[in-house]
Design a protein around this motif. Structure first.
Motif, PDB file in Angstrom:
ATOM      1  N   LEU A 166       0.801  -1.233   0.000  1.00 42.64           N
ATOM      2  CA  LEU A 166       0.000   0.000   0.000  1.00 42.64           C
ATOM      3  C   LEU A 166       0.834   1.284   0.000  1.00 42.64           C
ATOM      4  O   LEU A 166       0.434   2.263  -0.658  1.00 42.64           O
ATOM      5  N   PRO A 167       1.986   1.341   0.700  1.00 38.09           N
ATOM      6  CA  PRO A 167       2.752   2.596   0.673  1.00 38.09           C
ATOM      7  C   PRO A 167       3.096   3.049  -0.745  1.00 38.09           C
ATOM      8  O   PRO A 167       2.954   4.236  -1.083  1.00 38.09           O
ATOM      9  N   LYS A 168       3.488   2.130  -1.588  1.00 36.02           N
ATOM     10  CA  LYS A 168       3.841   2.467  -2.963  1.00 36.02           C
ATOM     11  C   LYS A 168       2.611   2.941  -3.740  1.00 36.02           C
ATOM     12  O   LYS A 168       2.702   3.893  -4.536  1.00 36.02           O
ATOM     13  N   VAL A 169       1.491   2.287  -3.499  1.00 41.20           N
ATOM     14  CA  VAL A 169       0.253   2.666  -4.195  1.00 41.20           C
ATOM     15  C   VAL A 169      -0.175   4.087  -3.812  1.00 41.20           C
ATOM     16  O   VAL A 169      -0.518   4.903  -4.676  1.00 41.20           O
ATOM     17  N   LEU A 170      -0.131   4.388  -2.520  1.00 41.57           N
ATOM     18  CA  LEU A 170      -0.550   5.713  -2.058  1.00 41.57           C
ATOM     19  C   LEU A 170       0.387   6.802  -2.581  1.00 41.57           C
ATOM     20  O   LEU A 170      -0.072   7.897  -2.962  1.00 41.57           O
ATOM     21  N   THR A 171       1.654   6.520  -2.603  1.00 37.42           N
ATOM     22  CA  THR A 171       2.624   7.498  -3.078  1.00 37.42           C
ATOM     23  C   THR A 171       2.437   7.759  -4.571  1.00 37.42           C
ATOM     24  O   THR A 171       2.472   8.909  -5.029  1.00 37.42           O
ATOM     25  N   ALA A 172       2.222   6.707  -5.342  1.00 36.18           N
ATOM     26  CA  ALA A 172       2.057   6.847  -6.792  1.00 36.18           C
ATOM     27  C   ALA A 172       0.778   7.636  -7.141  1.00 36.18           C
ATOM     28  O   ALA A 172       0.747   8.363  -8.147  1.00 36.18           O
ATOM     29  N   SER A 173      -0.221   7.511  -6.317  1.00 33.41           N
ATOM     30  CA  SER A 173      -1.490   8.215  -6.586  1.00 33.41           C
ATOM     31  C   SER A 173      -1.542   9.587  -5.916  1.00 33.41           C
ATOM     32  O   SER A 173      -2.584  10.252  -5.956  1.00 33.41           O
ATOM     33  N   LYS A 174      -0.461   9.983  -5.271  1.00 34.87           N
ATOM     34  CA  LYS A 174      -0.325  11.305  -4.657  1.00 34.87           C
ATOM     35  C   LYS A 174      -1.309  11.510  -3.494  1.00 34.87           C
ATOM     36  O   LYS A 174      -2.047  12.508  -3.430  1.00 34.87           O
ATOM     37  N   CYS A 175      -1.294  10.576  -2.572  1.00 33.59           N
ATOM     38  CA  CYS A 175      -2.085  10.715  -1.347  1.00 33.59           C
ATOM     39  C   CYS A 175      -1.540  11.900  -0.549  1.00 33.59           C
ATOM     40  O   CYS A 175      -0.322  12.061  -0.384  1.00 33.59           O
ATOM     41  N   THR A 176      -2.440  12.750  -0.041  1.00 37.85           N
ATOM     42  CA  THR A 176      -2.018  13.946   0.687  1.00 37.85           C
ATOM     43  C   THR A 176      -2.228  13.812   2.207  1.00 37.85           C
ATOM     44  O   THR A 176      -1.657  14.597   2.962  1.00 37.85           O
ATOM     45  N   ARG A 177      -3.027  12.821   2.614  1.00 37.17           N
ATOM     46  CA  ARG A 177      -3.343  12.700   4.043  1.00 37.17           C
ATOM     47  C   ARG A 177      -3.936  11.319   4.314  1.00 37.17           C
ATOM     48  O   ARG A 177      -4.667  10.784   3.480  1.00 37.17           O
ATOM     49  N   LEU A 178      -3.609  10.755   5.488  1.00 36.63           N
ATOM     50  CA  LEU A 178      -4.164   9.461   5.860  1.00 36.63           C
ATOM     51  C   LEU A 178      -4.691   9.534   7.296  1.00 36.63           C
ATOM     52  O   LEU A 178      -3.931   9.789   8.235  1.00 36.63           O
ATOM     53  N   LEU A 179      -5.998   9.337   7.442  1.00 41.84           N
ATOM     54  CA  LEU A 179      -6.662   9.372   8.744  1.00 41.84           C
ATOM     55  C   LEU A 179      -6.925   7.934   9.196  1.00 41.84           C
ATOM     56  O   LEU A 179      -7.398   7.117   8.403  1.00 41.84           O
ATOM     57  N   ARG A 180      -6.685   7.642  10.485  1.00 41.86           N
ATOM     58  CA  ARG A 180      -6.933   6.293  11.003  1.00 41.86           C
ATOM     59  C   ARG A 180      -7.690   6.333  12.325  1.00 41.86           C
ATOM     60  O   ARG A 180      -7.551   7.260  13.120  1.00 41.86           O
ATOM     61  N   VAL A 181      -8.484   5.287  12.546  1.00 47.33           N
ATOM     62  CA  VAL A 181      -9.222   5.126  13.799  1.00 47.33           C
ATOM     63  C   VAL A 181      -9.438   3.633  14.022  1.00 47.33           C
ATOM     64  O   VAL A 181      -9.569   2.870  13.067  1.00 47.33           O
ATOM     65  N   THR A 182      -9.445   3.214  15.281  1.00 48.14           N
ATOM     66  CA  THR A 182      -9.658   1.805  15.613  1.00 48.14           C
ATOM     67  C   THR A 182     -10.910   1.638  16.465  1.00 48.14           C
ATOM     68  O   THR A 182     -11.162   2.446  17.374  1.00 48.14           O
ATOM     69  N   TYR A 183     -11.678   0.592  16.164  1.00 48.34           N
ATOM     70  CA  TYR A 183     -12.863   0.221  16.941  1.00 48.34           C
ATOM     71  C   TYR A 183     -12.714  -1.236  17.378  1.00 48.34           C
ATOM     72  O   TYR A 183     -12.132  -2.052  16.650  1.00 48.34           O
TER      73      TYR A 183
END
Length: 293
Positions: A166-183
């Motif tokens: 996933l890191p490579k995929v997000l970088t290639a698509s120019k991800c600008t922010r990643l929000l996370r939450v756990t339940y």
């Protein structure tokens, strides 16, 4: 000296004939008028006058009755009159029953704004964005199931919060922010990761390039032990608008997930559905605000 009657029989007096001679009494040489004959003639005249008056009255009555009937028919011919029916228009012209009704240019309501447009590009998606905005409160109820909210995280370095491919995929698509939450629910934990892009096309591209080895890193903390670090876990990938969202679900005791673990699949599906609903509501809220403005 007496004179005889000449030129035929004596002339008969007719009260209705001009120049006729009035009869006199023949009983003698007296020139006294015959009063009985005069009275009878007067009565005859009176009777004729009465007949004429009565006849004229009948004709007048019939004529008035006809006029009233015509007036009634005319009044009943238009049951859509308003105001005072006896008052003609100021111009004196009464509209014809065959007059053409006024026509108006067709109008149509503007099409409703598409909520998805407001979450499909950075230029329109301008509402405040954060983990608490998408995932408010301390717990989540889906149907009869209650999930307790755990740790949250927010980073602009998308690759640092991803694992596998996933890191490579997000970088290639120019991800600008990643929000996370756990339940968590019982011994099952789910981490949701929402990757933010500038355009819908970039988010769709990231979704298409992700595979079964693409996952967001499980987020522990706030009473939740580390999970899915080495054990087999279940992952999902999807996108809506300019957002791609991922789930990583596993057991907090480090047990591997199998196809028989329905509670794991349910937890991951519930959180993916909730994430989609929250992104969509975000678009609806901005569309409503734009329409009201």
């Amino acid at each position: 000296m007496s004179y005889g009657q000449q030129g035929g029989p004596p002339s008969q007096w007719d009260p209705w004939k001009p120049n006729s001679q009035q009869p006199w009494n023949n009983g003698g040489d007296s020139q006294t008028p015959d009063w009985a004959a005069l009275a009878e003639a007067s009565e005859t005249r009176n009777k004729r006058r009465r007949l004429l008056f009565i006849g004229g009255g009948v004709i007048a009555t019939v004529a008035i009755g006809t006029a009233v009937a015509m007036a009634v028919v005319s009044a009943n011919g238009d049951d859509k009159a308003s105001g005072n029916p006896g008052t003609a228009p100021a111009s004196g012209a009464i509209p014809s029953s065959s007059a053409t009704a006024p026509s108006f240019a067709p109008t149509s309501a503007p099409p409703p704004l598409d909520p998805k447009e407001f979450v499909s590009s950075k230029t329109k998606d301008t509402a405040p964005l954060g983990v608490q905005t998408l995932f408010p409160g301390t717990q989540l109820t889906m149907g009869s199931t209650v999930y307790k909210k755990g740790a949250t995280a927010d980073t602009k370095n998308c690759a640092s919060a991803a694992a596998g491919s996933l890191p490579k995929v997000l970088t290639a698509s120019k991800c600008t922010r990643l929000l996370r939450v756990t339940y968590t629910k019982g011994g099952v934990a789910v981490t949701v990761g929402v990757a933010v892009f500038d355009t819908e096309a970039q988010a769709t591209k990231a979704k298409g390039q992700a595979d079964n080895k693409s996952l967001v890193q499980a987020l522990a903390g706030k009473g939740v032990k580390p999970f899915c670090n080495s054990a087999t876990c279940r992952t999902t990938t999807n996108s809506y608008g300019r957002y791609a969202y991922f789930t990583t679900t596993g057991f907090t005791n480090g047990k591997d997930v199998t196809k028989a673990d329905t509670q794991v699949f349910k937890a991951g599906d519930d959180l993916a559905e909730f994430t989609f609903s929250q992104i969509r509501r975000r678009g609806e809220a901005q569309a409503s605000a734009a329409a009201a403005g």
